[in-house]
Design an enzyme around this catalytic site. Structure first.
Site, short mmCIF file in Angstrom:
data_model
loop_
_atom_site.label_atom_id
_atom_site.label_comp_id
_atom_site.label_asym_id
_atom_site.label_seq_id
_atom_site.Cartn_x
_atom_site.Cartn_y
_atom_site.Cartn_z
N GLU B 63 19.10 -47.22 33.71
CA GLU B 63 18.03 -48.26 34.99
C GLU B 63 19.38 -49.11 35.96
OE1 GLU B 63 16.40 -47.48 32.22
OE2 GLU B 63 15.04 -46.86 32.24
N HIS B 132 3.98 -50.21 29.68
CA HIS B 132 4.51 -49.39 30.47
C HIS B 132 3.14 -48.68 31.70
CE1 HIS B 132 6.67 -47.72 27.36
NE2 HIS B 132 7.05 -46.25 28.08
#
Lengths: 332, 327
Positions: B63, B132
């Site tokens: 990322e 998440h």
């Protein structure tokens, strides 16, 4: 500089043009004088904030950038004045920016460490170690998407060798065959810490080799070695063969920043590196080859001294940024 | 105007992406599994087949580097949409986001910009747990130079995605995964929704309910229940947090004299405090009661089927809060 206006060779063809050794020498001299002036100004308290000088590293700055063509881009780092000048930044605009003046190219908002000059293909100096690496790699991705054949150089110091960003970007540019040249200016120290104390593994070049990237360690104090090595990497990139990694061993003649007492450097080591100063080395060779004379080099140095002194005089008298400009350009 | 169809939130945003990628060859999509796989939530299905591997980039799981590259691409003329699969992973991009993307325009004195969209998902309801579920729009909103969009329905999401892609600044686009299957009327040509304009989802005279993202839908549900008891709540969706349409919020409060701000992220140091302060500063004389803040618990998001629903506000809790404020 002549070479910044040269056109790129057709994709797949090696770059063919006579190296402008004298032009490179001139640029190295300009950078050295520029940095000496910034040092004086900083010591006198005229520079807001921190300033990191690249004196000693001119051959890596100039040799790499001289191998690029118009349209090619670079991303620099916090020790980046030399890159900015070699990539075409105006001496006055850069100096004014370093002094935080309104007339600086970035309006005095960026200073030394955040100077962005897209008109000259410079994605900027950067206050985050390794921060410029993905910028150049991403610009290469954009170029590929639009079918361009530009080449992109990521400059970083040895301090960035242990940043994850570098390894991520090496991996991505390798899997996508992007036209990127990774250039590590290895001056031996990340801030005040010796690179050997914080870096594992048998060699720095292995950091590129592990991704299948052709990697080479060279003498970063010799502008010609830097130029010819970069030229090959650029030709490879432009031919669509992907990234290269060049480690230029060099030395910063000053400290990490102006005011750094440099207690961590050994006298003998400093002496050895000073004897390898890239500028006299290049000058001697130019004279030996008959490309110039000692007298002409003296005149050149006098011209550069005047050019930089004039810029310093103008910048001293340039106005500070107006209060009304604080909130400009946060959003478009 | 073209006849609206009823489609899902996910379909609407995907249509917006197709539209903008057809309209502008500089638009790229970059992210994990966005290409051949079509997105882990099928939110990018079909794009790869249409636009190919030079514009739809499947990245490794890197990322920071991949997002940094999207910023570099944007500085060099592309208009990337960068997808962060789960909002929680945005933390990996924070240096690039805060120190590069947000500051390039300012640092360059307006000579460079980062026309980029960071698109990410968030939200509770599927028991995805502490790493998440999070939506960090309040963090993003605290960084000058970033724009922040949190849509609550298909038409707004699609129109705002089009506007975000056309915007010359970095725009963060937060999608609640639980809204992906929510349906709504969307005109076939997907009208642009301007960034910085709130939307009154329901008019009312008794109280203003300001809901962020999916919370606006819960507020609508609560308003329907309250209507049965004769309470007419006005529901406003700010749609974009930066820039924030302050005037629309203040106008409503000047009419209803009461407000509850509802957010699906931890309450402390969050969006509700900011909006409540704006109302207090600029509409104090119109208030009949203190502005109330409803937010999620100041805890990580638990995965348990019994604990997760307790974590954030819902229609029942909003309804209860309204009665408290009215009494």
């Amino acid at each position: 500089m002549k070479q910044t206006t040269r056109k790129a060779a057709a994709p797949g063809r090696p770059e063919k043009y006579p190296p402008d050794w004298l032009g490179m020498h001139r640029m190295m001299l300009l950078i050295r004088h520029f940095e000496e002036s910034v040092r004086s100004l900083a010591t006198a308290g005229a520079v807001p904030g921190l300033v990191h000088l690249c004196a000693g590293q001119e051959a890596t700055n100039v040799g790499v950038i001289a191998a690029l063509a118009k349209g090619d881009m670079i991303a620099s780092h916090h020790r980046g004045h030399g890159h900015c000048l070699a990539k075409g930044a105006n001496v006055f605009s850069l100096l004014a920016e370093i002094l935080g003046k309104d007339a600086g190219l970035c309006g005095g908002r960026s200073g030394s460490m955040h100077f962005i000059d897209l008109d000259n293909g410079n994605l900027g100096t950067n206050g985050i170690v390794g921060g410029g690496i993905p910028l150049a790699a991403g610009a290469a991705l954009a170029a590929r998407a639009r079918g361009g054949n530009e080449v992109f150089v990521c400059f970083f110091g040895d301090g960035a060798l242990n940043q994850g960003l570098l390894h991520e970007c090496m991996n991505m540019t390798a899997i996508w065959n992007l036209p990127v040249v990774f250039v590590c200016e290895n001056n031996g120290f990340g801030e005040f810490t010796a690179i050997d104390d914080v870096t594992a593994g048998p060699s720095i070049v292995a950091r590129g080799e592990v991704f299948g990237i052709p990697s080479k360690m060279i003498d970063g104090m010799d502008v010609r070695t830097v130029f010819t090595t970069t030229q090959r990497a650029v030709a490879r990139a432009r031919a669509g063969k992907g990234p290269s990694f060049i480690v230029c061993n060099t030395w910063r003649f000053g400290g990490h920043h102006v005011g750094d007492k440099q207690d961590y450097k050994m006298d003998a080591e400093t002496k050895r590196w000073l004897a390898r100063d890239p500028i006299p080395k290049s000058g001697k060779r130019l004279i030996a080859e008959g490309l110039t004379t000692a007298a002409k080099l003296k005149t050149l140095e006098a011209q550069i001294t005047t050019q930089v002194r004039d810029a310093v005089d103008r910048v001293r008298n340039a106005p500070e940024a107006a209060a009304t400009r604080l909130a400009e350009h946060v959003y478009g | 105007m073209v006849e609206p169809r009823v489609i899902t939130f996910r379909e609407a945003v995907l249509e917006a992406l197709f539209l903008e990628m057809h309209a502008d060859p500089n638009v790229m999509l970059i992210g994990e599994d966005v290409g051949a796989a079509g997105g882990v939530f099928k939110q990018t299905e079909g794009l790869f087949k249409t636009f190919g591997a030079t514009r739809i980039i499947d990245t490794p799981i890197s990322e920071p580097g991949a997002f940094g590259m999207a910023i570099g691409a944007a500085m060099a003329g592309a208009r990337p949409v960068f997808e962060v699969m789960f909002g929680d992973f945005m933390t990996l991009c924070m240096d690039q986001l805060v120190n590069q993307a947000a500051k390039v325009r300012y640092m360059s004195n307006g000579r460079a910009s980062v026309p980029l969209v960071l698109r990410t998902t968030m939200g509770t309801g599927a028991n995805l747990g502490p790493q998440h579920s999070q939506g960090f729009y309040a963090w993003a909103a605290h960084v000058p130079g970033l724009k922040v969009v949190v849509p609550s329905n298909p038409a707004d999401a699609a129109g705002l995605m089009r506007a975000a892609i056309r915007d010359d600044d970095p725009v963060l686009f937060f999608e609640d995964r639980m809204l992906y299957t929510a349906k709504g009327a969307v005109e076939a040509d997907i009208p642009l929704v301007p960034i910085g304009k709130a939307r009154v989802l329901r008019e009312g005279r008794d109280i203003t309910l300001i809901g962020i993202g999916r919370m606006a839908q819960f507020a609508l549900d609560a308003a329907k229940r309250l209507a049965a008891d004769g309470i007419e709540a006005e529901v406003i969706d700010p749609r974009t947090l930066v820039p924030l349409d302050q005037e629309a919020l203040l106008q409503s409060v000047r009419k209803t004299h009461r407000a509850i701000v509802i957010d699906g992220a931890p309450r402390s140091y969050g969006v509700t405090g900011e909006i409540a302060s704006i109302i207090n500063e600029d509409a104090f004389d119109w208030l009949d009661a203190p502005v109330m803040r409803l937010g999620a618990a100041d805890t990580p998001v638990p995965i348990s089927r019994t604990l997760e629903p307790l974590w954030r506000p819902d229609a029942a809790r909003i309804e209860k809060a309204v009665w408290t404020l009215l009494s």
